[in-house]
Design a protein around this motif. Structure first.
Motif, PDB file in Angstrom:
ATOM      1  N   HIS A 132       1.005  -0.662  -0.090  1.00  0.00           N
ATOM      2  CA  HIS A 132       0.028   0.008  -0.109  1.00  0.00           C
ATOM      3  C   HIS A 132       1.326   0.862   0.049  1.00  0.00           C
ATOM      4  O   HIS A 132       0.251   2.870  -0.837  1.00  0.00           O
ATOM      5  CB  HIS A 132      -1.368   0.090   1.786  1.00  0.00           C
ATOM      6  CG  HIS A 132      -2.179  -1.013   1.430  1.00  0.00           C
ATOM      7  ND1 HIS A 132      -2.801  -1.291   0.181  1.00  0.00           N
ATOM      8  CD2 HIS A 132      -2.823  -2.202   2.069  1.00  0.00           C
ATOM      9  CE1 HIS A 132      -3.970  -1.826   0.649  1.00  0.00           C
ATOM     10  NE2 HIS A 132      -3.485  -2.564   1.329  1.00  0.00           N
ATOM     11  N   SER A 133       1.829   1.763   1.155  1.00  0.00           N
ATOM     12  CA  SER A 133       3.010   2.421   0.899  1.00  0.00           C
ATOM     13  C   SER A 133       4.071   2.786  -0.433  1.00  0.00           C
ATOM     14  O   SER A 133       3.356   3.425  -0.723  1.00  0.00           O
ATOM     15  CB  SER A 133       3.980   2.267   2.271  1.00  0.00           C
ATOM     16  OG  SER A 133       3.219   2.090   3.713  1.00  0.00           O
TER      17      SER A 133
ATOM     18  N   VAL B 289       3.037   7.357   2.796  1.00  0.00           N
ATOM     19  CA  VAL B 289       4.032   7.917   1.727  1.00  0.00           C
ATOM     20  C   VAL B 289       5.235   8.218   3.052  1.00  0.00           C
ATOM     21  O   VAL B 289       6.180   7.652   3.233  1.00  0.00           O
ATOM     22  CB  VAL B 289       3.822   9.095   1.279  1.00  0.00           C
ATOM     23  CG1 VAL B 289       5.250   9.572   1.007  1.00  0.00           C
ATOM     24  CG2 VAL B 289       3.300   9.141  -0.432  1.00  0.00           C
ATOM     25  N   LYS B 290       4.810   8.745   4.247  1.00  0.00           N
ATOM     26  CA  LYS B 290       5.417   9.082   5.491  1.00  0.00           C
ATOM     27  C   LYS B 290       5.842   7.910   6.171  1.00  0.00           C
ATOM     28  O   LYS B 290       6.516   7.732   6.213  1.00  0.00           O
ATOM     29  CB  LYS B 290       4.701   9.676   6.607  1.00  0.00           C
ATOM     30  CG  LYS B 290       4.991   9.784   7.774  1.00  0.00           C
ATOM     31  CD  LYS B 290       6.408  10.553   7.086  1.00  0.00           C
ATOM     32  CE  LYS B 290       6.875  11.428   9.053  1.00  0.00           C
ATOM     33  NZ  LYS B 290       7.752  10.266   9.873  1.00  0.00           N
ATOM     34  N   ARG B 291       4.769   6.369   6.214  1.00  0.00           N
ATOM     35  CA  ARG B 291       5.260   5.411   6.474  1.00  0.00           C
ATOM     36  C   ARG B 291       6.338   4.602   5.753  1.00  0.00           C
ATOM     37  O   ARG B 291       7.355   3.524   5.960  1.00  0.00           O
ATOM     38  CB  ARG B 291       4.193   4.645   6.237  1.00  0.00           C
ATOM     39  CG  ARG B 291       3.399   4.784   7.529  1.00  0.00           C
ATOM     40  CD  ARG B 291       2.001   4.019   7.212  1.00  0.00           C
ATOM     41  NE  ARG B 291       1.195   4.354   8.416  1.00  0.00           N
ATOM     42  CZ  ARG B 291      -0.784   3.449   8.506  1.00  0.00           C
ATOM     43  NH1 ARG B 291      -0.856   2.320   7.426  1.00  0.00           N
ATOM     44  NH2 ARG B 291      -0.933   3.513   9.384  1.00  0.00           N
TER      45      ARG B 291
ATOM     46  N   VAL C 254      11.791   3.374   4.749  1.00  0.00           N
ATOM     47  CA  VAL C 254      13.444   3.527   3.882  1.00  0.00           C
ATOM     48  C   VAL C 254      14.511   4.255   5.322  1.00  0.00           C
ATOM     49  O   VAL C 254      16.122   3.828   4.239  1.00  0.00           O
ATOM     50  CB  VAL C 254      12.972   3.546   2.728  1.00  0.00           C
ATOM     51  CG1 VAL C 254      12.797   2.578   1.960  1.00  0.00           C
ATOM     52  CG2 VAL C 254      12.843   4.698   2.634  1.00  0.00           C
ATOM     53  N   GLY C 255      14.501   4.436   5.737  1.00  0.00           N
ATOM     54  CA  GLY C 255      14.983   5.696   6.714  1.00  0.00           C
ATOM     55  C   GLY C 255      15.389   7.559   5.985  1.00  0.00           C
ATOM     56  O   GLY C 255      15.951   7.871   5.959  1.00  0.00           O
TER      57      GLY C 255
ATOM     58  N   GLU D 250      10.532  16.442  -0.798  1.00  0.00           N
ATOM     59  CA  GLU D 250      11.357  17.972  -0.853  1.00  0.00           C
ATOM     60  C   GLU D 250       9.663  18.711   0.127  1.00  0.00           C
ATOM     61  O   GLU D 250       8.376  18.212  -0.208  1.00  0.00           O
ATOM     62  CB  GLU D 250      11.035  18.607  -1.601  1.00  0.00           C
ATOM     63  CG  GLU D 250      12.230  18.627  -2.293  1.00  0.00           C
ATOM     64  CD  GLU D 250      13.358  18.779  -1.946  1.00  0.00           C
ATOM     65  OE1 GLU D 250      13.520  19.160  -0.047  1.00  0.00           O
ATOM     66  OE2 GLU D 250      14.694  18.527  -2.395  1.00  0.00           O
ATOM     67  N   ARG D 251       9.461  19.333   1.421  1.00  0.00           N
ATOM     68  CA  ARG D 251       8.383  19.158   2.383  1.00  0.00           C
ATOM     69  C   ARG D 251       8.990  20.790   2.331  1.00  0.00           C
ATOM     70  O   ARG D 251       9.306  22.226   2.471  1.00  0.00           O
ATOM     71  CB  ARG D 251       8.736  18.798   3.262  1.00  0.00           C
ATOM     72  CG  ARG D 251       8.762  17.127   4.001  1.00  0.00           C
ATOM     73  CD  ARG D 251       7.036  16.742   3.222  1.00  0.00           C
ATOM     74  NE  ARG D 251       6.806  15.991   3.968  1.00  0.00           N
ATOM     75  CZ  ARG D 251       6.955  15.040   2.799  1.00  0.00           C
ATOM     76  NH1 ARG D 251       7.627  14.338   1.974  1.00  0.00           N
ATOM     77  NH2 ARG D 251       7.113  12.892   3.859  1.00  0.00           N
ATOM     78  N   GLY D 252       6.943  21.572   2.238  1.00  0.00           N
ATOM     79  CA  GLY D 252       7.279  23.169   2.486  1.00  0.00           C
ATOM     80  C   GLY D 252       7.215  23.670   0.962  1.00  0.00           C
ATOM     81  O   GLY D 252       6.645  24.567   1.407  1.00  0.00           O
ATOM     82  N   GLY D 253       7.205  23.198   0.089  1.00  0.00           N
ATOM     83  CA  GLY D 253       7.927  23.590  -1.339  1.00  0.00           C
ATOM     84  C   GLY D 253       5.666  23.654  -1.518  1.00  0.00           C
ATOM     85  O   GLY D 253       4.901  22.973  -1.118  1.00  0.00           O
TER      86      GLY D 253
END
Length: 299
Positions: free
Chosen positions: A9-10, A41-43, A48-49, A54-57
């Motif tokens: 699922h991820s 996606v976060k899981r 995978v570590g 990219e976060r914030g845009g």
């Protein structure tokens, strides 16, 4: 050895989000909420570590590691999809379908097919003759014959033969006549064209004739028309050796000029690279490439 894989699922959520670069579009495709896609996606990133996006845009963007992982995941999911389609639609005894142009089917494949049927009478071969490219999964095609340079992404390609073009004519048309030696003499013959006039122009230039002679003569939308016309004695045709080999051997056609023209293209048998071949499909592939190899040594 146990495989260390993240949840499917991820992976599906990540692949859809990376392909669309939009969580809402990915959610619509997967029939879940935007929040569910984000959570999957976060899981995956936790598994995978590393961060994959990219976060914030304002606009979703892949990080370099995400781009590399996306390509690998996309290929893997496509392989699973292709293998699943084949399992669903290719049970034992299902016909073996080959897609090729009508010209290749009539002039090369069909005359040889009896030899394969004698070798493998349990295999039901069906020929999908069309000038349109087939989609392997959608059209349930096992093999396709492509005319090109052999570079086909995600496909295995086995060369059947090169494009070696000869000027041929009906034996009766050339009886008592010598090959043309000048533009005026060649102009007394009708030039028959297969699909376009470009091959004739190139041959005329290489042989020392005026390229303008290629502007005259009937044009056929595919090679069967040109082959039938030259057999009927309508004129001279520039055709691949392998499509008229039997006519030359049987003296129905003759090679008018000793010069041939080898192009950059060839005919290739292709099939999905990562999809498992059925036993009868592998047998057909080996037979077809063997037939092509045998043609090289036949007189």
């Amino acid at each position: 050895m146990k495989l260390q894989l993240p949840p499917l699922h991820s992976l599906r959520a990540f692949e859809a989000a990376a392909r669309h670069l939009n969580l809402s579009a990915a959610a619509d495709e997967l029939h879940v909420t935007k929040g569910a896609v984000s959570l999957q996606v976060k899981r995956l990133e936790d598994s995978v570590g590393t961060d994959l996006f990219e976060r914030g845009g304002r606009r979703l963007a892949l990080r370099p590691a995400g781009e590399r992982y996306f390509e690998a995941v996309r290929r893997a999911l496509r392989d699973i999809e292709q293998a699943t389609v084949q399992l669903r639609h290719a049970p034992a005894g299902l016909p073996l379908t080959v897609s090729c142009t009508p010209g290749f089917a009539v002039q090369w494949l069909v005359p040889r097919l009896a030899r394969f049927e004698a070798m493998a009478p349990h295999v039901d071969v069906r020929i999908k003759a069309s000038n349109q490219l087939s989609d392997f999964a959608r059209d349930r095609v096992d093999f396709a014959v492509r005319h090109g340079q052999g570079e086909y992404p995600d496909l295995c390609a086995h060369k059947i033969f090169d494009d070696e073009l000869l000027v041929v004519a009906a034996a009766a048309l050339m009886q008592g006549r010598r090959p043309p030696r000048s533009d005026a003499e060649l102009g007394q013959f009708v030039l028959l064209h297969d699909e376009h006039r470009g091959d004739w122009r190139l041959w005329l230039e290489e042989a020392g004739f005026a390229a303008a002679l290629a502007e005259r003569g009937p044009l056929f939308t595919e090679s069967n028309g040109a082959v039938e016309a030259v057999r009927a004695g309508m004129g001279l045709a520039l055709l691949p050796l392998e499509l008229v080999r039997a006519d030359l051997a049987g003296n129905r056609l003759v090679q008018v000029f000793p010069e041939s023209m080898k192009g950059r293209l060839g005919y290739y048998l292709v099939y999905p690279e990562r999809a498992p071949l059925r036993a009868e499909a592998a047998q057909f592939r080996d037979w077809m490439t063997g037939e092509a190899a045998a043609d090289i040594v036949r007189p």
